[in-house]
Design an enzyme around this catalytic site. Structure first.
Site, short mmCIF file in Angstrom:
data_model
loop_
_atom_site.label_atom_id
_atom_site.label_comp_id
_atom_site.label_asym_id
_atom_site.label_seq_id
_atom_site.Cartn_x
_atom_site.Cartn_y
_atom_site.Cartn_z
N GLU A 92 0.82 -1.21 0.00
CA GLU A 92 0.00 0.00 0.00
C GLU A 92 0.86 1.27 0.00
O GLU A 92 1.95 1.30 0.56
CB GLU A 92 -0.93 -0.02 1.21
N CYS A 105 3.42 8.41 1.40
CA CYS A 105 3.94 7.42 2.34
C CYS A 105 4.18 6.13 1.55
O CYS A 105 3.25 5.53 1.02
CB CYS A 105 2.89 7.23 3.44
N CYS A 112 6.88 -7.27 6.82
CA CYS A 112 8.04 -6.77 7.57
C CYS A 112 8.48 -7.87 8.52
O CYS A 112 7.65 -8.55 9.12
CB CYS A 112 7.66 -5.51 8.35
N CYS A 116 6.83 -5.75 15.05
CA CYS A 116 6.39 -4.92 16.18
C CYS A 116 4.95 -5.26 16.55
O CYS A 116 4.10 -5.46 15.68
CB CYS A 116 6.50 -3.44 15.83
N CYS A 119 1.86 -3.05 15.24
CA CYS A 119 1.84 -2.71 13.81
C CYS A 119 1.18 -3.82 13.01
O CYS A 119 1.54 -4.98 13.12
CB CYS A 119 3.27 -2.48 13.32
N SER A 200 12.16 6.29 7.82
CA SER A 200 11.75 5.94 9.18
C SER A 200 12.24 4.53 9.48
O SER A 200 12.03 3.62 8.69
CB SER A 200 10.23 6.01 9.27
N SER A 222 11.76 5.10 15.21
CA SER A 222 10.59 4.64 15.94
C SER A 222 11.02 4.15 17.31
O SER A 222 11.53 3.05 17.44
CB SER A 222 9.90 3.52 15.16
N LEU A 223 10.82 4.96 18.31
CA LEU A 223 11.37 4.67 19.65
C LEU A 223 10.39 3.85 20.49
O LEU A 223 10.71 2.74 20.92
CB LEU A 223 11.71 6.00 20.34
N HIS A 224 9.26 4.40 20.79
CA HIS A 224 8.13 3.70 21.44
C HIS A 224 8.33 3.27 22.89
O HIS A 224 7.39 2.78 23.51
CB HIS A 224 7.70 2.46 20.64
N CYS A 349 -1.26 5.46 10.15
CA CYS A 349 -0.01 4.79 10.52
C CYS A 349 -0.28 3.41 11.10
O CYS A 349 -1.13 3.27 11.97
CB CYS A 349 0.71 5.55 11.63
N1 SAH Z 1 9.42 0.22 9.60
C1 SAH Z 1 9.57 1.60 9.77
C2 SAH Z 1 8.65 2.43 8.92
C3 SAH Z 1 7.21 2.00 8.80
S1 SAH Z 1 6.14 2.22 10.16
C4 SAH Z 1 9.45 2.00 11.22
O1 SAH Z 1 9.00 1.18 12.02
O2 SAH Z 1 9.83 3.10 11.54
C5 SAH Z 1 5.89 3.96 10.27
C6 SAH Z 1 5.50 4.43 11.68
O3 SAH Z 1 4.19 3.99 12.06
C7 SAH Z 1 6.45 3.91 12.73
O4 SAH Z 1 6.82 4.88 13.64
C8 SAH Z 1 5.60 2.87 13.38
O5 SAH Z 1 6.06 2.57 14.65
C9 SAH Z 1 4.25 3.50 13.38
N2 SAH Z 1 3.16 2.55 13.63
C10 SAH Z 1 3.15 1.23 13.35
N3 SAH Z 1 1.99 0.68 13.71
C11 SAH Z 1 1.24 1.66 14.24
C12 SAH Z 1 -0.10 1.72 14.75
N4 SAH Z 1 -0.87 0.64 14.78
N5 SAH Z 1 -0.55 2.90 15.18
C13 SAH Z 1 0.21 4.01 15.10
N6 SAH Z 1 1.47 4.02 14.61
C14 SAH Z 1 1.97 2.86 14.18
FE1 SF4 Z 2 8.04 -3.26 10.60
FE2 SF4 Z 2 7.95 -0.66 11.17
FE3 SF4 Z 2 5.77 -2.21 11.44
FE4 SF4 Z 2 7.81 -2.49 13.12
S1 SF4 Z 2 6.51 -0.66 12.88
S2 SF4 Z 2 6.70 -4.16 12.13
S3 SF4 Z 2 9.53 -2.12 11.78
S4 SF4 Z 2 6.82 -1.73 9.55
#
Ligand code: SAH
Ligand code: SF4
Length: 388
Positions: A92, A105, A112, A116, A119, A200, A222-224, A349
């Site tokens: 997408e 985007c 992936c 995570c 995600c 990112s 992406s710290l979290h 996101c």
């Molecule tokens: N793999 C890379 C880029 C893709 S994700 C990364 O992780 O940085 C892009 C952003 O969306 C990242 O910061 C990710 O942590 C965030 N993200 C992923 N799942 C999400 C969700 N369900 N709600 C909000 N943000 C999310």
């Molecule tokens: Fe992959 Fe980024 Fe999603 Fe983590 S947040 S699973 S690194 S796409």
């Protein structure tokens, strides 16, 4: 022999290709402009190229983006395309229009492998890396499709910013990413400035260093989580590259970054990482992680979690996000809260799911690994020794 897809080649490689065809290298610049500035897909339309070159290209080359499976337009104008990448996989791409810019985007992988918890792409597992042509093809399709639809005058861009925040971990597909970034930045291509192209990453430390040396675009990390114990559970890659190493790479990146700060993304998960004490822990974490042991210049972007059924996680309440932001702001960090876009078409996101033929059995692995919520106050909280 199958045709070469010219979307695969940055200008340097296209020059090599022209040379192999017995043509002068500079012809590649003309050709590159036809493809990436005018959106041409038909060699016969390239009127200033020699007839002999055009006929060689017709025989052995093509300009082909992926097939569009679906296109959805959200009530706020956000557009989402689903592209077929073959083998039952689809990725997408999302266009987010704003008053003063248009952000695309872009996806880098079908699925992936990082996995995570929060995600939707991570829950699908991993199928394969996208090629350079598939990465660039998303921009090529969006840019020229939008120009036509919006009736933009020649030369006016629809896409002014690219964020590699779609499906996939771009720094785990570096070989294909690099020529794609070069094409985006090339003055004969899309001519985007390094500040307007953002990679990112979930924290692939060695590749952050490579990117710094090869093509230092804007970096979002992406710290979290403010400590390793919690981050290990949310972003499994943290077990390989813990926070101290990740922040070290961020600090080194600043030496060449187009902006003088790193953007930290932080997905706000109810009851998991949204306690004000954890914001204080973040302040302590970045306070000594910059060059020479000083504070790391950074900004925080808080992303309200976008839920999806399998995650079992909840979005933090707005008041909670606000309180968390205030702690960071009062500690001197510029902090923004991301506005969710395209929610009614699942384009926000972390909601990008496409279609992925998982080869990694990710759901099974996730079910076996619960998230441990770890809160520890103080500057040393991120040290692995304390949290192990
Ligand atoms: N793999 C890379 C880029 C893709 S994700 C990364 O992780 O940085 C892009 C952003 O969306 C990242 O910061 C990710 O942590 C965030 N993200 C992923 N799942 C999400 C969700 N369900 N709600 C909000 N943000 C999310
Ligand atoms: Fe992959 Fe980024 Fe999603 Fe983590 S947040 S699973 S690194 S796409």
């Amino acid at each position: 022999m199958s045709a070469v897809n010219l979307l695969e080649l940055d200008r340097e490689s296209l020059s090599d290709h022209c040379e192999r065809l017995g043509e002068k290298r500079f012809r590649a610049t003309q050709l590159f402009r036809w493809i990436h500035q005018k959106g041409a897909a038909d060699f016969d339309a390239m009127s200033d190229l020699a007839v002999s070159l055009r006929s060689k290209l017709r025989e052995g080359a093509e300009i082909a983006a992926m097939k569009v499976l679906t296109e959805q337009v959200a009530s706020d104008g956000t557009i989402k395309w689903l592209f077929d990448v073959g083998g039952g996989n689809a990725v997408e791409t999302v266009f987010i229009p704003e008053v003063d810019r248009g952000t695309l985007c872009v996806s880098s992988q079908a699925g992936c492998a990082v996995g995570c918890r929060f995600c939707s792409t991570g829950h699908q597992g991993f199928s394969r890396n996208l090629t350079t042509a598939e990465i660039v093809g998303q921009l090529w399709h969006a840019e020229f499709d939008l120009r036509r639809r919006l009736g933009l005058p020649p030369g006016q861009r629809a896409v002014t910013n690219v964020v590699m925040m779609g499906m996939g971990e771009p720094l785990q597909n570096y070989a294909a990413l690099l020529p794609a970034l070069r094409t985006m930045l090339d003055d004969h291509g899309y001519g985007l400035s390094r500040r307007r192209v953002t990679v990112s990453t979930s924290g692939v430390v060695p590749m952050i260093d490579r990117l710094r040396d090869d093509c230092a675009v804007a970096l979002a990390v992406s710290l979290h989580a403010p400590n390793d114990a919690l981050r290990d559970g949310l972003v499994p890659l943290n077990r390989k590259y813990p926070l101290a190493e990740l922040l070290g790479a961020c600090s080194r990146y600043l030496e060449k970054a187009p902006r003088d700060f790193i953007t930290f993304e932080y997905c706000m998960l109810d009851g998991i990482n949204d306690d004000p004490a954890q914001a204080a822990e973040l302040l302590a974490l970045v306070a000594a992680s910059g060059p020479g042991g000083r504070a790391l210049p950074c900004k925080f972007n808080l992303i309200p979690f976008n839920p999806f059924p399998e995650s079992g996680l909840k979005r933090s309440a707005p008041a909670r996000v606000g309180a968390f932001a205030r702690v960071l702001q009062e500690g001197g960090l510029v902090t923004t809260i991301r506005r969710t876009r395209g929610e009614d078409i699942d384009a926000a996101c972390g909601q990008l799911a496409g279609e992925v033929q998982d080869r990694t059995h990710v759901e099974r692995r996730m079910a076996r690994a619960p998230i441990r919520i770890h809160r520890s106050a103080g500057a040393a909280a991120h040290r692995r020794s304390e949290t192990a």
